[in-house]
Design a protein around this motif. Structure first.
Motif, PDB file in Angstrom:
ATOM      1  N   LYS A  88       0.821  -1.224  -0.132  1.00  0.00           N
ATOM      2  CA  LYS A  88       0.058   0.097   0.110  1.00  0.00           C
ATOM      3  C   LYS A  88       0.933   1.117   0.060  1.00  0.00           C
ATOM      4  O   LYS A  88       1.693   1.259   0.632  1.00  0.00           O
ATOM      5  CB  LYS A  88      -0.854   0.102   1.359  1.00  0.00           C
ATOM      6  CG  LYS A  88      -1.750   0.833   1.298  1.00  0.00           C
ATOM      7  CD  LYS A  88      -2.724   1.042   2.587  1.00  0.00           C
ATOM      8  CE  LYS A  88      -3.837   0.139   2.358  1.00  0.00           C
ATOM      9  NZ  LYS A  88      -4.960   0.119   3.521  1.00  0.00           N
TER      10      LYS A  88
ATOM     11  N   LYS B   1       0.556  -4.178   3.191  1.00  0.00           N
ATOM     12  CA  LYS B   1      -0.806  -3.666   3.446  1.00  0.00           C
ATOM     13  C   LYS B   1      -1.058  -3.873   4.912  1.00  0.00           C
ATOM     14  O   LYS B   1      -1.516  -2.621   5.427  1.00  0.00           O
ATOM     15  CB  LYS B   1      -1.950  -4.538   2.787  1.00  0.00           C
ATOM     16  CG  LYS B   1      -2.038  -4.037   1.317  1.00  0.00           C
ATOM     17  CD  LYS B   1      -3.445  -4.750   0.698  1.00  0.00           C
ATOM     18  CE  LYS B   1      -3.757  -4.400  -0.600  1.00  0.00           C
ATOM     19  NZ  LYS B   1      -4.976  -5.037  -1.198  1.00  0.00           N
TER      20      LYS B   1
ATOM     21  N   ASP C  85      -1.682  -0.470   7.265  1.00  0.00           N
ATOM     22  CA  ASP C  85      -2.777  -0.305   8.074  1.00  0.00           C
ATOM     23  C   ASP C  85      -2.606  -0.084   9.566  1.00  0.00           C
ATOM     24  O   ASP C  85      -3.134   0.751  10.382  1.00  0.00           O
ATOM     25  CB  ASP C  85      -3.574  -1.478   8.033  1.00  0.00           C
ATOM     26  CG  ASP C  85      -4.485  -1.613   6.543  1.00  0.00           C
ATOM     27  OD1 ASP C  85      -4.401  -0.664   5.701  1.00  0.00           O
ATOM     28  OD2 ASP C  85      -4.785  -2.851   6.102  1.00  0.00           O
TER      29      ASP C  85
END
Length: 140
Positions: free
Chosen positions: A9, A125, A129
């Motif tokens: 990400k 990711k 997060d």
């Protein structure tokens, strides 16, 4: 054709008290750092049907989040602890006009004392997060 999924990400976290022009300016500066440090994230150049060439861009989406000053400080600490590649923008950079002075302004302040208005990071990711915990999707 199956949807393309990404294991990583790219995220930008902006302080929620910035003016609209500041948010756009900070975002642009921050993602340039990600592109410079991680050129494999950049895809191929674009071309329209008439053969006009355009610059390449990231191969995956850039998600933009916002949060208060404390959220940015916590995210910064978590990103540093995880060793994630990160660019930062401090409030001091609004009063400088070039890269040399920008670097000097950041260098003059200890890590935990940086007045962060934005950061951008890239990583797996789940790690990104966790770093962004407490933030929310950006709304103009």
């Amino acid at each position: 054709m199956e949807p393309i999924r990404f294991d990583t990400k790219i995220a930008v976290l902006l302080r929620d008290d910035l003016l609209a022009w500041q948010s756009l300016n900070v975002s642009a500066f921050l993602v340039s750092g990600i592109a410079a440090a991680l050129p494999d994230l950049v895809g191929e150049p674009y071309e329209d049907a008439d053969g006009t060439s355009y610059l390449a861009m990231f191969r995956q989406p850039v998600l933009v989040f916002s949060g208060g000053k404390e959220v940015l400080a916590a995210a910064h600490s978590r990103a540093v602890a995880r060793g994630l590649p990160m660019s930062v923008f401090t409030s001091d950079l609004f009063s400088t006009g070039n890269d040399r002075d920008n670097r000097s302004a950041v260098r003059a302040v200890r890590r935990d004392d940086l007045d962060l208005v934005g950061l951008a990071l890239h990583g797996p990711k789940n790690a990104v997060d966790k770093v962004l915990k407490g933030s929310r999707m950006y709304r103009s």
